[in-house]
Every structure is written in C-alpha cells, then in structure tokens.
Write an enzyme that holds these catalytic residues in place. Sequence first.
Site, PDB file in Angstrom:
ATOM      1  CB  SER A  41       0.666   6.698   3.903  1.00  0.00           C
ATOM      2  OG  SER A  41       0.479   6.181   5.209  1.00  0.00           O
ATOM      3  CG  ASP A 348       5.184  -0.668   4.825  1.00  0.00           C
ATOM      4  OD1 ASP A 348       4.150  -0.900   5.479  1.00  0.00           O
ATOM      5  OD2 ASP A 348       5.460   0.468   4.389  1.00  0.00           O
ATOM      6  CG  HIS A 351       1.625   1.867   4.924  1.00  0.00           C
ATOM      7  ND1 HIS A 351       2.993   2.084   4.881  1.00  0.00           N
ATOM      8  CD2 HIS A 351       1.057   3.071   5.194  1.00  0.00           C
ATOM      9  CE1 HIS A 351       3.244   3.367   5.105  1.00  0.00           C
ATOM     10  NE2 HIS A 351       2.092   3.986   5.297  1.00  0.00           N
TER      11      HIS A 351
END
Length: 384
Positions: A41, A348, A351
């Site tokens: 991600s 968040d 990340h």
Amino acid sequence: MGSVLNRRIVFSLMFLIIMMVYGHKADSKCVFEAIFSFGDSNSDTGGFWAAFPAQTGPWGMTYFKKPVGRASDGRLIIDFVAESLGMPFLSPYLQSIGSDFRHGANFATLASTVLLPNTSLFVSGISPFSLAIQLNQMKHFKVIVDESHSSHQPGLKTLPSKGVFGKSLYKFYIGQNDFTSNLATIGVDGVKQYLPQVIGQIAGTIKEIYGIDGRTFLVLNLAPVGCYPAIITGYTHTISDLDKFGCLIPINKAVKYYNALLKKTLSVTRTELKNATIIYLDTHKILLDLIQHPKSFGMKHGIKACCGHGGRPYNFDQKLYCGNTKVIGNSSATAKACRDPQSYVSWDGIHVTEAANHRISMAILDGSISYPPFTLNSLCPSYL
C-alpha cells in the site's frame, strides 16, 4: 553611457544563465525511460481498488481532491519519483481502463507481502498479489511488449519501447506486511525467525529481473512501524516498552535487525550481478526523524494520526479505520480526517501523509539516504 553598458552586460549574463539552466533541462534526457514498481500500500497507485473497487472517504483529499486508489491524503513516494523524472504517475498493472504503460507499470497492491500469503505464516486480510505474483505479472508484461513490437500489434500507443527494460528503474517498497501481520499472534521473536526468508525473496526477485535486462534497482528499507498508531494500539505492551517518543522499543529493534540484514544481503547481491546498480535506501532514517522531531520539519504531530477516531494520543481505533462509520456503544461514530494533514506524519495510523512522503522523496532524489551513493537528480533533470 557606462551605466547603460553595465546594464546590457548584466542583462546578457542573466539571459545566458537562464538559457544554460532551462535550455539544459529542455535538451537533457533522463537515462531512465520507465519505472517498474513492486510493493504494498505504500506504493499502490490504484491496483488494489481496481481489483476490489471500494475506496471512499477522505483519501486523496490533499492533492487529488478525491479517492484515487492511494492509501494517503495525497501523493506517494512513487508519485514524487515519477514526477521528478518528468514522467506521469504510474498506471496500476491491474487497472484495465485508462492505463498508459509507456513509462512503466505499477505492480504494487495494498496488503501485499513478499512471501506467499497462502502459507501458515500469515493471517487473513493479506492481498493475494504477493511479490512472486507481481514478478510473474512483470514477466508477462515484458512478453506482451516484446510480442507487440515484433508483430506490430495494436496497443503500441500505450506500451513502452521494446528495449525499455534495460533502461528502467526498478523500485521495491515491500515487506511491511510480512513484518506486521503476525506481531499480535507470534510476537517479535516469532516474526524475526522468517525475516531472512523475506529478504532472500527480495534478493531473488532482483536476480530474476536482472535476467530479463533489469539493471538499476532501488530498495527501500522498512519503516519504524513501532511508531505507528496501528501497531502501538494493537500490540500488547507495558509502559517500559515505550521510548521517550512513544514508540515501541522491541518492535523498532526488530525493524533495525531487518534493515541491517537487508542492507548486507543487497551488498552481497551487488557483487553477484555484474553491471547492476542496486541501491539500499534508508527511508527509515528520514521517517524516524520526522516522527521524533516533526517541528524541525515544519510539522506538528509525529505519531498522532490525521484521519481516525479516538483523539489523543494516537487518534486511532482498531475497530474504526479512517473514513468508516460504525456504532460504538450507543452512538454512531465516524473516523474523520483532520483539516491540516500537512502538519501530520501519520495519515491514518498505518500510512504516512503526502507531506511525509514528499520529505522522504526529496532525500531519495538528493542521494542523502542512498547506499552506495546514488543521486537521481544527477541522472535526470528534476521537474519538481
């Protein structure tokens, strides 16, 4: 008369300098024609959501003003690197509509691991697109490109040149999910047992890409995840396990072990592959600095998440991730984004923000965290 002459001389010198600077940029050409990205991600530019459409909420709010398949409020490191080399953002390999692969492809997908996810090592919630799958996608992509050019098939307008694979940058930012997915179940010592296998797989992948003409590799090390709200709140610990910055000491010690082994393994791999440039990027260093001393970088919050629920000190709830709404107790709660993500390192709790990604990218471009020394700005004109 003398003053007029002096002004003309000054003007001529300024014009010459401007032409030297901007003329050089216009005439110079980056030695890299494309970028191929492998990862999770931290590098995913929309692959996961192309495969599993779902992204809503405040994602992308800073730069794109809407969700665009990135796990951040804006651009990722791979976006900044592409921009700096004068290339468009990389299209996800899994995105069939609107993709343009003339300058490379992004195989990274959210929740991906280095090791195969169907082994007993991993818990649920891991992406099926492991590094081995991403490598197979890369190989298949090369076959399609080569065949298209050999037979002059349609589609060449969105594909790179046939010889691009030896003139490309291959970027790896993966391993975080291998490290974090089992911390809660088998602990730090259990995770450390298979980290050499993770690193060996990364080195093996570099060797395979070298076999299909890849020559320049950038490998980002593991972030100080012991400072991430998701890990701090999800890992059982005592107050003595936290350092003065609020980070988990045992987790970050294991991260340092992983990074030292990765650096050593890449050094060995470098000696085995002639004419290959294999760069170890110590992104851990700059990110740890950001987390520990955010005010030194013009930011306010090192650990606290911008988008989350729960307030101080982490603004993170394991039951309520960024952008989601759930009933907690007798009332409905929503994990909302802050108004100033540029003041936060953590987006968040899992990340980092665009602001943090930009700082890390600048360190990559100027070569200050590269081993051995490697300055992208010296090889390509910077467009940032």
